[in-house]
Write an enzyme that holds these catalytic residues in place. Sequence first.
Site, PDB file in Angstrom:
ATOM      1  N   HIS A 186     -11.092  -2.783   3.221  1.00  0.00           N
ATOM      2  CA  HIS A 186     -10.975  -2.393   4.631  1.00  0.00           C
ATOM      3  C   HIS A 186     -11.805  -1.160   4.981  1.00  0.00           C
ATOM      4  O   HIS A 186     -11.984  -0.856   6.157  1.00  0.00           O
ATOM      5  CB  HIS A 186      -9.502  -2.123   4.954  1.00  0.00           C
ATOM      6  CG  HIS A 186      -8.936  -0.987   4.162  1.00  0.00           C
ATOM      7  ND1 HIS A 186      -8.677  -1.096   2.808  1.00  0.00           N
ATOM      8  CD2 HIS A 186      -8.605   0.274   4.503  1.00  0.00           C
ATOM      9  CE1 HIS A 186      -8.214   0.064   2.361  1.00  0.00           C
ATOM     10  NE2 HIS A 186      -8.156   0.915   3.365  1.00  0.00           N
ATOM     11  N   ASP A 187     -12.323  -0.458   3.964  1.00  0.00           N
ATOM     12  CA  ASP A 187     -13.117   0.753   4.191  1.00  0.00           C
ATOM     13  C   ASP A 187     -14.604   0.541   3.950  1.00  0.00           C
ATOM     14  O   ASP A 187     -15.381   1.496   4.048  1.00  0.00           O
ATOM     15  CB  ASP A 187     -12.650   1.875   3.243  1.00  0.00           C
ATOM     16  CG  ASP A 187     -11.347   2.514   3.679  1.00  0.00           C
ATOM     17  OD1 ASP A 187     -11.038   2.464   4.876  1.00  0.00           O
ATOM     18  OD2 ASP A 187     -10.645   3.070   2.815  1.00  0.00           O
ATOM     19  N   ASP A 199       0.861  -1.179   0.000  1.00  0.00           N
ATOM     20  CA  ASP A 199       0.000   0.000   0.000  1.00  0.00           C
ATOM     21  C   ASP A 199       0.897   1.229   0.000  1.00  0.00           C
ATOM     22  O   ASP A 199       1.739   1.389   0.889  1.00  0.00           O
ATOM     23  CB  ASP A 199      -0.891  -0.008   1.249  1.00  0.00           C
ATOM     24  CG  ASP A 199      -2.291   0.499   0.956  1.00  0.00           C
ATOM     25  OD1 ASP A 199      -2.395   1.530   0.271  1.00  0.00           O
ATOM     26  OD2 ASP A 199      -3.263  -0.122   1.410  1.00  0.00           O
ATOM     27  N   GLU A 255      -6.221   4.065  -6.008  1.00  0.00           N
ATOM     28  CA  GLU A 255      -7.507   4.352  -5.366  1.00  0.00           C
ATOM     29  C   GLU A 255      -7.886   5.781  -5.766  1.00  0.00           C
ATOM     30  O   GLU A 255      -7.174   6.724  -5.454  1.00  0.00           O
ATOM     31  CB  GLU A 255      -7.392   4.242  -3.847  1.00  0.00           C
ATOM     32  CG  GLU A 255      -8.723   4.483  -3.156  1.00  0.00           C
ATOM     33  CD  GLU A 255      -8.595   4.736  -1.663  1.00  0.00           C
ATOM     34  OE1 GLU A 255      -9.548   4.432  -0.942  1.00  0.00           O
ATOM     35  OE2 GLU A 255      -7.547   5.255  -1.214  1.00  0.00           O
ATOM     36  N   ASP A 301      -2.947   4.701  -2.373  1.00  0.00           N
ATOM     37  CA  ASP A 301      -4.015   5.297  -1.581  1.00  0.00           C
ATOM     38  C   ASP A 301      -4.367   6.696  -2.104  1.00  0.00           C
ATOM     39  O   ASP A 301      -3.481   7.520  -2.319  1.00  0.00           O
ATOM     40  CB  ASP A 301      -3.541   5.376  -0.127  1.00  0.00           C
ATOM     41  CG  ASP A 301      -4.621   5.791   0.831  1.00  0.00           C
ATOM     42  OD1 ASP A 301      -5.593   5.035   0.984  1.00  0.00           O
ATOM     43  OD2 ASP A 301      -4.494   6.880   1.431  1.00  0.00           O
TER      44      ASP A 301
END
Length: 557
Positions: free
Chosen positions: A331-332, A98, A256, A199
Site C-alpha cells: 500500500h506504500d 496490521d 515492517e 507497522d
Amino acid sequence: MKKEWWKNAVVYQIYPRSFQDSNNDGIGDLRGIIQRLPYLAKLGIDVLWLSPIYQSPNDDNGYDISDYQQILPEFGTMADFDELLRVAHQHDLKIMMDLVVNHTSDEHYWFQESKKGVDNPYRDFYIWRDSKEGEPPNNWGSEFGGSAWEFDEVTNQYYLHIFSKKQPDLNWENPKVREAIYGMMRWWLDKGVDGFRMDVINLISKDKSYPDDPLIKAGKRTTSLAMVANGAKVSDYLKEMNQEVLSKYPVITVGETPEVTIDNALEYAGYESKELQMVFQFEHADIENKDDGFGKWNADRFDLIKLKKILSKWQTGLYNKAWNSLYWNNHDRPRVVSRFGNDSPAFRNLSGKMLATVLHFMQGTPYIYQGEEIGMTNVSFETIEKYRDIDTINSYKEFVSEQRRLTSEQMMNFIHHSSRDNARTPMQWGNLKNAGFTEGTPWIDVNPNYKEINAEEALKDPNSIFYYYQKIIQLRKKHSIITYGDYQLIDPKDPEVFAYSRNYSGETLFVICNFTDKALERNYNLPVGKTLLVGNYSHDEFDSIRPYEAKVYLFAE
C-alpha cells in the site's frame, strides 16, 4: 531447517478502503471482503493481511488509530469482522492484522489524557520534551514533511511524531504502555486472528539523548527515520512481546523494519531470536531513492544489476539463519508492473508474469498486493487535487508551493512514478461503472484503464496473470525445493537477465528472467534432461530468451 506452516504460505495483502464496497458509500468494507473470499480462495493464497480496520480519524488512512478494539464504522462492525474471520477460516484462509504500535492517533484516549497536563497518569505514554532555546528539542524531520516535533501550548512542551502530527509516538520505555499493547494483542488473538504484520516496529526504541540528525543539517535528507530505527532496546521489547503474547499462539508475524541490515534482521527474526518470524526490508523498495533532499521523489528507472545484488544479498545473508519475506509492492509502494516491468499493453502480461517468477521462486514467504495478480498499473492523475495520500499532498506543497524547488509539472511526473496512491486506487473487478468496486462515488478515482485490466477479464482468459499466479502458488505447495532450497545468483553483472539457481535434496531449480523488451541469447549449459516447470510463453526456445520471458527449469543434480 525446521518446517513451519508459514514458510510454505503465500500472503495476500488487502487494503480494505480500496478492495470492495458492499454498501455503495464509495469506501471498501469488511462485507466487501467477505463477498470476494471465493476469488481469493481460487487464487490459492493462505493468509489475508488486512491493512488497519480500527477506529481512526484517517489522517493517514487508518495508520493513525484512535481505538485498537473498535472497527472503523465505514468498514463495518465488530460483528462483520467476526463474520469475516469465520468465513475466511471456512475457506482455509488465515487473517493477519496490521499492528500499529509505534504511534497512535492524537485522538486516542491515551493521548487525549496525556496532553491534559504534565502530572496526568498518561503523560508518560508519549514522548514529551522541553523546547531548546525556543526551538524544537532537535532537528528531526517528520516522514510527512516538516519537523518531527509539535508544540503543545497547554503544557508548553513538544511531543514527538515521526509521521503526521496526528500520529504521536508512544513511549515504549513505559512498562504500562507495553502492558496495554500486549493486552490488546491477546484480545485479538483470543478472538481468533492468526497473526500480525507490525507497522514500523523497529522504531519503538528511541535514543533518549535525542541528538540532532547530521544529514538533515547537511541537506542530504528530509526525514529522520534512520535516527530512530533499530534502537538499543528494540530486541528487548520484541523478546518480551514474544514471551508475553506471541509464543502462546500459533501465529504468523512479520515486522515492517525500515533501515534494517542483515545483522538487524538476524537479531529480530533469527531462528533462535524468539522475537519475530520475518521482517520486511526496504533496500529493493527504496532502490531509486536519492540523497538530494527529494528522497523517493524522482522518476528514475531502477538498475537491474543493483536490484539483483540487493535481493541476492538477502537470500544468502539469511539462508539457514532467518526467513525472508518476499514482496514487490504494498500500500506504500508503486505498482510492480509499472515500476520493475513494462505496463504497456504489449508487455504488461508478460512482464507481470516475469516479475512474479523472479520473486516467488526465491526462498521466503511471498506477499501479493491486491491487484498485482491481475497486472494493475500505476495511475497518472492530472492534478494534485485527485490525490488523497498525505505524503503525496504534503510533498507537493513543500517542494512546489513553499520551497519552489520543483515545478508542478516536474513534481506531478515524480508523483506518477512514486506516489503511494498508485497502489490505493480501487481494485478493478470488472468493466462496469467504477470497475465494479462501488456504485457510489469512490473515495479515490478508479484507474481509467479498468476496462482492459480487471479480474473478470482475467478469470475468462486462461493465459492471464491471475492463472499464472495460481500456478506458481500450486508449484510452491508441490515442490519442497522452492521453500527449502539454497540460492545462487548467476551472472551478477548481466544488466538484462536475472538468473539464479536453487538446490535441495538432489534437485536443481534454474530461474531465467528477461527484464528487457528485446530478444536475447544466453547459454547456461543446462542438462538435456531438464523439465520446464513453468514459463510465460507457450513453448520453449531454449537459449533464446524472448522479451520479458520467464522460465523455470527443474532437473536432477
